[in-house]
Scaffold this active site. Structure first.
Site, PDB file in Angstrom:
ATOM      1  N   GLU A 144       0.890  -1.160   0.000  1.00  0.00           N
ATOM      2  CA  GLU A 144       0.000   0.000   0.000  1.00  0.00           C
ATOM      3  C   GLU A 144       0.924   1.205   0.000  1.00  0.00           C
ATOM      4  O   GLU A 144       1.172   1.819   1.031  1.00  0.00           O
ATOM      5  CB  GLU A 144      -0.910  -0.025   1.228  1.00  0.00           C
ATOM      6  CG  GLU A 144      -2.253   0.665   1.004  1.00  0.00           C
ATOM      7  CD  GLU A 144      -2.165   2.176   1.087  1.00  0.00           C
ATOM      8  OE1 GLU A 144      -1.254   2.769   0.465  1.00  0.00           O
ATOM      9  OE2 GLU A 144      -3.019   2.761   1.750  1.00  0.00           O
ATOM     10  N   GLU A 153       4.517   8.369  -3.781  1.00  0.00           N
ATOM     11  CA  GLU A 153       5.213   7.942  -2.577  1.00  0.00           C
ATOM     12  C   GLU A 153       6.380   7.009  -2.871  1.00  0.00           C
ATOM     13  O   GLU A 153       6.879   6.326  -1.980  1.00  0.00           O
ATOM     14  CB  GLU A 153       4.229   7.273  -1.608  1.00  0.00           C
ATOM     15  CG  GLU A 153       3.219   8.230  -1.007  1.00  0.00           C
ATOM     16  CD  GLU A 153       2.352   7.582   0.061  1.00  0.00           C
ATOM     17  OE1 GLU A 153       2.566   6.391   0.355  1.00  0.00           O
ATOM     18  OE2 GLU A 153       1.467   8.268   0.587  1.00  0.00           O
TER      19      GLU A 153
END
Length: 690
Positions: A144, A153
């Site tokens: 995730e 990210e």
């Protein structure tokens, strides 16, 4: 040990370095995290759970031991799902130490300590060896690592490393695949966040500098709750297109790439904006899909899941271009290892094959060359382009200016001094906080053949002397007020401190515009925003209270006693009380030496669940002209609110929600204190029965 933290000082408009406890950064990071929001995202959790069960089943069906690598484990939730689904062992990687410690506590509390190993490292530092972090490579990869832009990210470099060093060839991956979608649209609303538009001032037209119109703009994504942007505010010029997919079960590259999609324009218009979001296929067949699509793409909008950790993206094309219905177009998305950007190419009469690569090199990442996109944020562009707001300021200036008016503007990157000159002021000065903002306003003046019409002074208010304004006394001091250092609405009171500092250069009868400001509040029930603060307790059957406790400890360190900024137009709420002005600040007078206090109560007049209060500033330009940084219209009978899109409002969350019966028997009590020495407002709230 102490640490120094940068913090805006509303009394000086500067960034001060404040000595804080060594625990400050730790608690700030946790308090502002999105962990609670993610755990409250049932759609996300349920889709991950189903995908993990299916992946473990596929591995077991092959007669293999199921060894899981969970990168970015957070609370350890996905690792526990894997163990509950029958996995044999799980390596859970979490780089943020406080979260890794919380995950260890959660795993232990749920009885999985012997089957889950928490590794407090970045995944690219994890080793596989007999004496390494992992004793064997995993055959199930769970991650995730995504943000609103999917890859922001560092998902691609992490996947790239994992496939090279940490997982077996042909591993199962959850999610299995991600697909990025995009749609080309025309939108006056959205485009107003990217480009300065012409403005009308007393019949004259103020045009933007050509350099701004040619500029590709800021490179960063504009991430918003696109569900709150009505489809009526944009026109699709082409169909929704799948731009590219990433198969996470195979080696992934983080190298610069471009992907194109060709289509026929379904309507004519100005190609300006690309709306984008992504889906996750949790299994190879694509039968378990977690989509980030906005609510208006659903047959029933109310069934769309709400999430704040993943939103949607708006990308502004480098240049606006005209397309006609039936035109053959090619939309190209490029990405490096952390961000995406879009470009549009017309194909002319002869369309290339659908799978043909772009003939030219991948378009370069957008970069601001005009400086305006570095000085003005996207909400600030929207504010400057708001015609009604411009009319308010022009009307207020018209009412106070005289032929002999000498004006001084105090706001960052403001067009007010240009308006004042166009309205006939004798002389106009403007203080700019940086050379860059000064250069941007100089471009505006030059584009309108007004070079030299405004004296732009790159000095701070306390540095201004009578010599800087040619020995003249200022008859009109004006401001929006807007300052780039403003975080919370009342930080704009820096204008009041400037007015006090500049008292020596003002005429005794000088007009101050705005003449006053007021702080307003209303108690609200949030439709969804409450989730970012609400404890979770149990998530998909797993006890995550150690994380709740950790977040609450960090909130109690300071955050639970402070308001935080949120753009409430993106986060619908209902008013459970009437709105009221709780403090008023008189700019015609200098800032007082002593604190100003205000206390009172607001009875609940509507039934609902009160999560906290919303706070905003209103600036009273003249006796009859007010500009609001909060509510832009009256509250409806049902309590529905319309909020300014240009400025963030303050939100003070109650520690726990309060059930309102709406009969006025209970009220929100408030206590505000304006501290002149700090330039800030301290506040306290409680709910009491009357």
């Amino acid at each position: 040990m102490k640490t120094f933290c940068g913090r805006a000082n509303p009394s000086t408009g500067a960034l001060d370095w404040v000595e804080e406890s060594e625990e400050y950064d730790y608690h700030q990071e946790i308090a502002r995290s999105c962990y609670a929001d993610m755990l409250h995202d049932h759609d996300r959790n349920e889709k991950y759970h189903r995908g993990i069960r299916a992946a473990v089943s596929r591995v077991k069906a092959r007669g293999e031991k199921a060894v899981v690598l969970d990168i970015g484990t957070g609370t350890g939730l996905l690792s526990m799902m894997a163990l509950a689904a029958g996995a044999d062992f799980c390596y859970a990687v979490e780089v943020f130490k406080p979260m890794a410690e919380a995950a260890q506590n959660i795993v232990q509390k749920n009885g999985f300590s012997d089957k889950i190993k928490i590794i407090n490292k970045h995944s690219t530092d994890v080793t596989v060896a007999t004496d390494g972090d992992m004793q064997e490579k995993a055959n199930i990869l769970i991650t995730e690592l995504f943000d609103t832009e999917l890859i922001g990210e560092g998902a691609l470099p992490s996947y790239e490393h994992a496939h090279r060093h940490l997982v077996q060839e042909g591993c199962e991956a959850v999610p299995h695949r991600a697909t990025v979608y995009a749609q080309l649209v025309e939108s006056e609303l959205l485009w107003s966040w990217a480009q300065l538009q012409p403005a009308e001032v007393e019949g004259a037209r103020l045009v933007p500098p050509p350099a701004v119109g040619r500029c590709a703009g800021a490179h960063s994504v504009c991430d918003i709750q696109l569900s709150q942007v009505s489809p009526a505010s944009f026109t699709p010029l082409g169909p929704l297109r799948a731009m590219f997919s990433v198969d996470f079960s195979k080696p992934v590259s983080s190298a610069l790439q471009s992907h194109s999609s060709q289509f026929v324009a379904q309507s004519g218009g100005r190609a300006q904006v690309v709306l984008s979001w992504w889906d996750l296929d949790m299994d190879p067949s694509g039968s378990i899909v977690c989509t980030m699509a906005p609510s208006w793409t659903y047959p029933q909008a109310e069934t769309a899941p709400w999430r704040d950790h993943w939103m949607q993206s708006v990308y502004f094309l480098p240049v606006e271009s005209r397309v006609e219905k039936g035109d053959d177009l090619r939309l190209t998305v490029s990405h490096d290892d952390y961000s995406l950007w879009y470009s549009l190419q017309p194909l002319g009469q002869r369309a290339a094959p659908p799978d043909a690569p772009p003939p030219e090199a991948p378009p370069s990442r957008p970069c601001c060359t005009c400086r305006a996109h570095l000085v003005w944020t996207r909400p600030r562009f929207g504010e400057l382009n708001d015609r009604r707001r411009t009319e308010s300021y022009v009307g207020a200036l018209r009412s106070v200016l005289r032929e002999d008016s000498v004006c001084l503007s105090v706001s960052d990157g403001s067009l007010l001094p240009v308006f004042a000159h166009m309205l006939g002021a004798k002389k106009v000065f403007a203080l700019e906080n940086s050379r860059m903002s000064k250069q941007v306003i100089e471009q505006v003046l030059e584009a309108n053949s007004l070079s030299g019409a405004v004296d732009l002074l790159e000095i701070r208010p306390e540095q201004l002397t009578s010599n800087d304004v040619g020995g003249q006394r200022i008859s009109v001091l004006m401001g929006e007020p807007y300052f780039s250092t403003t975080l919370l609405p009342w930080h704009s009171l820096f204008f009041w401190f400037c007015r006090s500092t500049l008292a020596g250069v003002l005429r005794p009868d000088a007009t101050v515009l705005p003449g006053s400001a007021s702080l307003h509040m209303v108690a609200v029930e949030f439709q969804d925003l409450w989730r970012i603060r609400a404890p979770c307790g149990s998530c998909e059957g797993f006890d995550v209270t150690p994380m709740d406790d950790m977040v609450q400890r960090s909130l109690d360190f300071r955050e639970s006693r402070e308001a935080e900024p949120h753009p409430l137009w993106e986060y619908p709420c209902r008013a459970l009380t009437e709105s009221t002005a709780v403090m008023t600040f008189d700019f015609t007078q200098c800032v007082p030496q002593q604190p100003i206090s205000s206390r009172g109560s607001l009875p609940f007049t509507r039934i609902g669940r009160c999560h906290g209060v919303a706070l905003w500033m209103e600036f009273h330009l003249t006796d009859d002209i007010t500009v609001s940084g909060g509510l832009t219209g009256p509250i409806s009978e049902q309590g529905d609110c319309e909020w300014s899109r240009h400025r963030k409002q303050g939100v003070y969350f109650f520690r726990s929600a309060w059930e309102s019966s709406g009969d006025g028997r209970a009220a929100v009590s408030y206590n505000f204190t304006f501290e002149p020495s700090l330039g800030d407002i301290k506040m306290d709230f409680s709910v009491k029965s009357q």
